[in-house]
Structure formats: C-alpha cells, structure tokens
Design an enzyme around this catalytic site. Structure first.
Site: not given
Length: 455
Positions: A227, A261
């Site tokens: 990720e 993010c």
C-alpha cells in the site's frame, strides 16, 4: 539507537535500542514456534485474543493516544480516534474472519472438491509512522485471525508506539510470540525479509520503499502486499453540492496534518464552478487552527519530521514558481517545531511539482477542468492509483467511478479506510488489498482439495 525528535518542539524526545542479531533471531524463532500451535487454534480462540486487545485499547485510550501525539505530532482528538478505530478493526475480524475464510465447495469430476483457506506462517509487517496504531491493526487483525503469526517492524520514529502495541498482546495473556515488535533501522530489514521463517510481507509506505521491498520479496519468491503513495484526485463537477464538497474536502486534506496516503490531494474542479469552489475552500481552510497537537482546540499539528517539511515546502515553492497562485499559507513559520501552514494553491497543472508528486502535508492543490471528461483525464494523468473522490449526482458519480484508475472511489463522501471494505491501489500505488474479506485472503493458502473417486 532509534532516536525520536518531538515534532512540536524540534527537541530530542527519547531513544530506544535497536534489536541486535541475537534478539532478531529470538524474535523470529519465537514467532515460528508460536505459529506451529496458533495455526491449529479455532476461530473462537483467536477471536478471544483480538477482542481482549480491543477492550484494553479502549480502556487505555488516554495512555495510548498521547504516544502518537508526542512521537509524530498527531492532534490529540485524532489520536484518540485512531486508537478507537484500531480497536474496531480487531473486533471486526474477530467477528467476521470465520465467515470470510469459509470453505468454498466447487463442482468438478470429484466426489467432492473444495477450496479451504489455511495460514501461511510468520508474516512480516513493515509499517510507516503516520498512523501507528491503525496501520498495525490493519495488518495484524486479519493476519492473526487467519492463523498466522505476526512480526511488526514499525517505523524508527515511533518506537514507543510500537512497544505499546506489542505490550497489548502481552497484557491480555495472548500466546507468547504470535505478535512481536521488531525494532530495527530500515536498512536492516532486508535480511529479515529473506529469512526462511518469514513467509510473506505487508508493506505500507512510499513507492520507492515499496519497490525495494517488492524486489527483495520477489527474489525470495515470497508474496507481498504493498500500500504505497498517492496523488489522489477529487473531482468536483458543476452539478455537485459545493458547500458539502468543500466541507468534506477540507477535512480530507487536513486530517493528520495532511499526512495521509488517501487524502484528497488534487482537487479538480469543473470550470463553471471553479472560482466559487476556491472561495469555499479558502474560507474553510483559513479557519483551521495550527498549533500544539496536545491542545484540544488544535486542528492541524506539525509535520512529523524536519526533512518532510522541507520537502513539502520545496514542492510548494516550485509549484508557485511554475505559475500557480498561492491563496493561503506557503510560508515557513519561524516558531520551534516542524509546523507548516495550511496552504491553498490554485491554477495548478499536472506538470507542476504539487500536481505530479505526492504532497504529504496540509497543502490543497486545485486544478481547473473544462468538462467532466477533462476532469477524468486529469485525474488519471498520474503514475499513482490509490484513491479518488467524485462530487456530482450519485448516478453520474457511479458511472464516472468506472473510468477512474484508482483502487477505491468515494462518491459524494470522504475517502477513508474501513475494516468492512477492501483498500489498496493500482499502478505505482501498489498491489494487493487490505481490509474487508479481500484483505484476509492475502496471507492464506487457498488450498484445493479433490476427493475421489472420480465421478
């Protein structure tokens, strides 16, 4: 030593020793030993451990939350929320793991044929600093409930958080070794990935770090879930509820001082409502309180490290020099600590630094689109593909979601991670999925069983 600087003051906070070779060996040996018995426990037995850890987190939230505030500058209100969310993740998998991993019967020429989901072994989680508790449990809760053992290599800048997370399992009397903290500097991780006892790797971090981890894991023929970063677009079309969109986009952009993010980073606005959207964002962003994250009325705390703030300011200055308008912020404070003002940049294009690079801080970037089709093209014109948002009618938003190159899309809402739903990216934002039923399937052996005689 793992040395931590308080981002609020810029002064030394504390330091922790790094595991030496003997300690690394003991941790890996204990994890392997723990796995041998943990893999045969029932879902109920595993759930009892996760529920006990969750209950302890909720009980100790006022002790655990300040660790994040001290080490990486998360405002206290957000830190409490993160502890609660981590507890929710543990509870979710305690309740749903058995159903997520239920044996699947498939028709074939066998008397009976099916797929059963079995654990892999010891899984290594390599985690970043920006959400120390949430990311630890996003990795650990499904992994443990699947019957694996976990070794957590947390970021060197949050060692006290890492110690507290590991101690939760000790304090509830979890089987020794099923979850362990491995305090290491980043360069020392390669040898651990290559160790024969590590069967797979979960990595959250930058695309450059993810590339290195993926290369090492692949060379050892080990699966990995990555990720990685994002330059996440948020499309605001002419038929959107602009007031609501501005409220949600503002929140998305400044959570954790913008160090997320999946935060809305490139706000792509259709031309006919562009100036109005700038006004709404300017009003909301301008009201936010930058200050000491220990204070309850603080909205935006410091950037976690000096080098990260310097990089963010470079991106802002380079973008303004390329022709963007700076409507708010953009100036380095002279006060102690690593604070950066809430900043609003307008007229940004995808070839400017803040348009094509990931901005990790409270910097909102606004772009103009000629049409909905142009907005989609701008959104997809990036090497990243983590998450995206769309503000329009629900029906139109769902149709546009199919055109967006992103692992998750929020229509008329905030992009977020949720234990019930899968999360992950495409392109340079990584591969594999975490959370939801998909996340728990990443670190299992989908074993096909054929039972004769042949029919």
């Amino acid at each position: 030593m793992l040395k931590v600087i308080d981002p609020t003051t810029g002064k030394d906070l504390h330091e922790r020793p790094v595991a030496d070779a003997a300690q690394v060996e003991r941790i890996l040996a204990d994890a392997q030993s723990a796995y041998r018995s943990w893999q045969y426990t029932s879902f109920d037995e595993r759930a009892q451990v996760l529920r006990a850890v969750a209950a302890l987190m909720r009980e100790d939230v006022e002790t655990l939350a300040p660790l994040m505030t001290a080490e990486m500058g998360k405002p206290m209100r957000e830190a409490r929320g993160e502890v609660e969310k981590a507890a929710w993740c543990a509870e979710h998998y305690a309740e749903h793991a058995e159903r997520y991993l239920a044996t699947q019967t498939l028709a074939s020429d066998a008397t009976r044929s099916y797929v059963q989901y079995l654990p892999l072994g010891v899984i290594l989680g390599i985690l970043p600093w920006n959400a120390p508790f949430w990311l630890a449990f996003r990795f650990a809760a499904p992994t443990l409930m699947a019957g694996n053992a976990c070794v957590m290599k947390h970021d060197p800048h949050v060692p006290a958080c890492a110690e507290a997370i590991a101690s939760l399992f000790e304090r509830v009397g979890a089987p020794e070794g099923i979850f362990q903290n491995l305090p290491l500097q980043t360069p020392e991780v390669e040898a651990v990935i290559r160790d024969r006892r590590i069967r797979a790797v979960s990595f959250t971090g930058s695309d450059r770090g993810g590339s290195a981890v993926a290369s090492i894991a692949a060379s050892e023929i080990k699966p990995a879930v990555l990720e990685l970063g994002g330059s996440d677009p948020c499309l605001v079309l002419a038929d959107a509820d602009l007031e609501q969109a501005a409220d949600v986009i503002t929140l998305s952009r400044i959570i954790n001082a913008g160090q997320s993010c999946i935060a809305a980073k490139r706000i792509i606005v259709e031309s006919s409502v562009y100036e109005r959207m700038l006004e709404l964002l300017s009003e909301r962003l301008g009201r936010l309180q930058l200050g000491d994250p220990r204070e309850e009325d603080t909205d935006v705390g410091p950037i976690a490290r000096a080098d990260l703030r310097d990089e963010l300011h470079r991106q802002v200055e380079k973008t303004v020099a390329a022709g963007a308008r700076c409507l708010l912020g953009g100036t380095l404070p002279t006060t102690p600590g690593f604070f950066y003002p809430v900043t609003l940049l307008a007229d940004v294009t995808n070839d400017m630094a803040a348009g094509c690079e990931e901005t990790f801080g409270p910097v909102a970037v606004v772009m103009r689109a000629d049409s909905a089709e142009h907005a989609v093209a701008l959104a997809n014109d990036t090497d990243y593909g983590l998450a995206a948002g769309v503000w329009t009618t629900a029906e139109r938003g769902e149709a546009i979601a199919r055109e967006l190159e992103a692992g998750q899309v929020a229509v008329n809402g905030i992009v977020k991670t949720d234990p019930r739903l899968p999360s992950g990216g495409i392109k340079r934002s990584g591969y594999g999925r975490e959370l939801g039923p998909h996340g728990i399937h990443e670190f299992v052996n989908a074993q096909q069983v054929w039972v004769g005689p042949k029919q």
